[in-house]
Design a protein around this motif. Sequence first.
Motif, PDB file in Angstrom:
ATOM      1  N   CYS A 135      -9.725   4.975   6.215  1.00 21.15           N
ATOM      2  CA  CYS A 135      -9.713   5.060   4.749  1.00 21.15           C
ATOM      3  C   CYS A 135     -11.084   5.471   4.237  1.00 21.15           C
ATOM      4  N   ALA A 182      -7.326   9.886   6.342  1.00 22.68           N
ATOM      5  CA  ALA A 182      -7.512   9.744   4.893  1.00 22.68           C
ATOM      6  C   ALA A 182      -8.387  10.858   4.368  1.00 22.68           C
ATOM      7  N   CYS A 203      -0.809  10.681  -3.530  1.00 25.59           N
ATOM      8  CA  CYS A 203      -2.011  10.889  -4.336  1.00 25.59           C
ATOM      9  C   CYS A 203      -1.618  11.561  -5.643  1.00 25.59           C
ATOM     10  N   ASP A 218       3.717   8.445   4.438  1.00 26.57           N
ATOM     11  CA  ASP A 218       2.452   7.853   4.859  1.00 26.57           C
ATOM     12  C   ASP A 218       1.502   7.605   3.693  1.00 26.57           C
ATOM     13  N   SER A 219       1.501   8.500   2.703  1.00 24.52           N
ATOM     14  CA  SER A 219       0.545   8.341   1.609  1.00 24.52           C
ATOM     15  C   SER A 219       0.999   9.110   0.378  1.00 24.52           C
ATOM     16  N   ASP A 224      -7.598  -0.185   3.593  1.00 22.57           N
ATOM     17  CA  ASP A 224      -7.830   0.629   2.403  1.00 22.57           C
ATOM     18  C   ASP A 224      -9.131   0.200   1.753  1.00 22.57           C
ATOM     19  N   ARG A 248      -0.767   3.532  -5.616  1.00 18.90           N
ATOM     20  CA  ARG A 248      -1.793   4.143  -6.446  1.00 18.90           C
ATOM     21  C   ARG A 248      -1.368   4.136  -7.918  1.00 18.90           C
ATOM     22  N   HIS A 255       1.584   2.370   0.800  1.00 24.45           N
ATOM     23  CA  HIS A 255       0.563   2.989  -0.047  1.00 24.45           C
ATOM     24  C   HIS A 255       0.899   2.741  -1.505  1.00 24.45           C
ATOM     25  N   SER A 309      -2.073  12.863   5.367  1.00 20.76           N
ATOM     26  CA  SER A 309      -2.794  12.495   4.151  1.00 20.76           C
ATOM     27  C   SER A 309      -2.973  13.726   3.280  1.00 20.76           C
ATOM     28  N   SER A 362      -2.494  -1.522   1.335  1.00 18.48           N
ATOM     29  CA  SER A 362      -3.120  -0.623   0.364  1.00 18.48           C
ATOM     30  C   SER A 362      -3.456  -1.396  -0.899  1.00 18.48           C
TER      31      SER A 362
END
Length: 386
Positions: free
Chosen positions: A90, A342, A259, A256-257, A132, A217, A215, A301, A175
């Motif tokens: 991370c 990451a 953003c 997996d992630s 994270d 955000r 994850h 990522s 996360s």
Amino acid sequence: MGEERSKPQHDTKPSMMFGADGTGGSLPSPSYQSAEMDRPVSRDETDRRHTVGRCMDVSEVSLVVFKFGATEFSFTEVSTIRASTGKVVCCHFSSDGKLLATGGHDKKAVLWHADTLKPKTTLEEHSSLITDVRFSPTMPRLATSSFDKTVRVWDADNPGYPLRTFMGHSSTVMSLDFHPDRDDLICSCDWNGEIRYWSFYNGSCSRVFRGGLTHTRFQPRLGRYLAATADDAVHIFDVDTQACRQTLQGHSKSIDSVCWDSTGELLASVSENSVRVWAVGSGSEWDCVRELSCNGNKFHSCVFHPTYPSILVIGCYQTLELWNMAENKTMSLPAHDGLIAALAVSNVTGLVASASHDKTVKLWKSYFGISSCLIIPVGVVSLIKI
């Protein structure tokens, strides 16, 4: 529960150019526990990279230039550091772009001066690997999550020991994130799918709900939504009511992630075989506006480029994939010797950071035109224009 100011404990134990025309199942174990994906490090590499915190020789950097139409820019490796004795999983920039935080298998989070990649300090309170690391966008604070089931909050200016240690998760905390404008709100999710809101000032858990696994955000700027991944879907929660407003589906593998772009209007989700970009809408109007399928090298990522948001930077095994979404064109760039676990960006400095299982962290930056790339010494430049 939140423990305030816990006492310190010491554990003894290549360049790219883009332009207007754009040429150029069952849930797996956490990636942090997965079988070793990296190739063995050669003896020469071991000799060259044996010291944590040692910057790599610039002669190892190859510069590959990509030209996309009339507008040219480069995407170039500018610095490399051996960041850890274990896998780095991370990374995140502070809001002013001056600090970079990294964490991983060695149970430590490290703060680096982003301009020099010199270490500022090392945080060593966690008893298991760090999953994270996030800076607050409004306060000089840093938070870390860990396999030890805790979330710890640190003073980024004086991070000798945690300001808060939040305990309550019954499983690995995968996360976490700070709300973009509410100083008191931190969220975290664990391997059992539980999401918790934490109050920094009260030192306690303020909400518990389900729907996030690997994850999570907050939407930047507006902070209206929380995106959380679970299996092959992304759940979009209303921050205030915790109601699930949308479930974004379409991936065939576990995600997996995720953003957000800097405006909070686009959300990207990454699974090993695809990347999907979603446009934020009202009600049920969240549409998948872009999709990229893997052509062999598994994705892991991603981040939106800090200067050119129509470009998505994707971390794969050993390579970075630059996806010009406007023209649906991609180009691969050799980057690491292991999985790129990451990515992080600074919208202030324009830097992109990549953290890898090869134990290194690299910084990348874009420049306009070929002449601007001549800061790289002659002899290390490999120029490719397409």
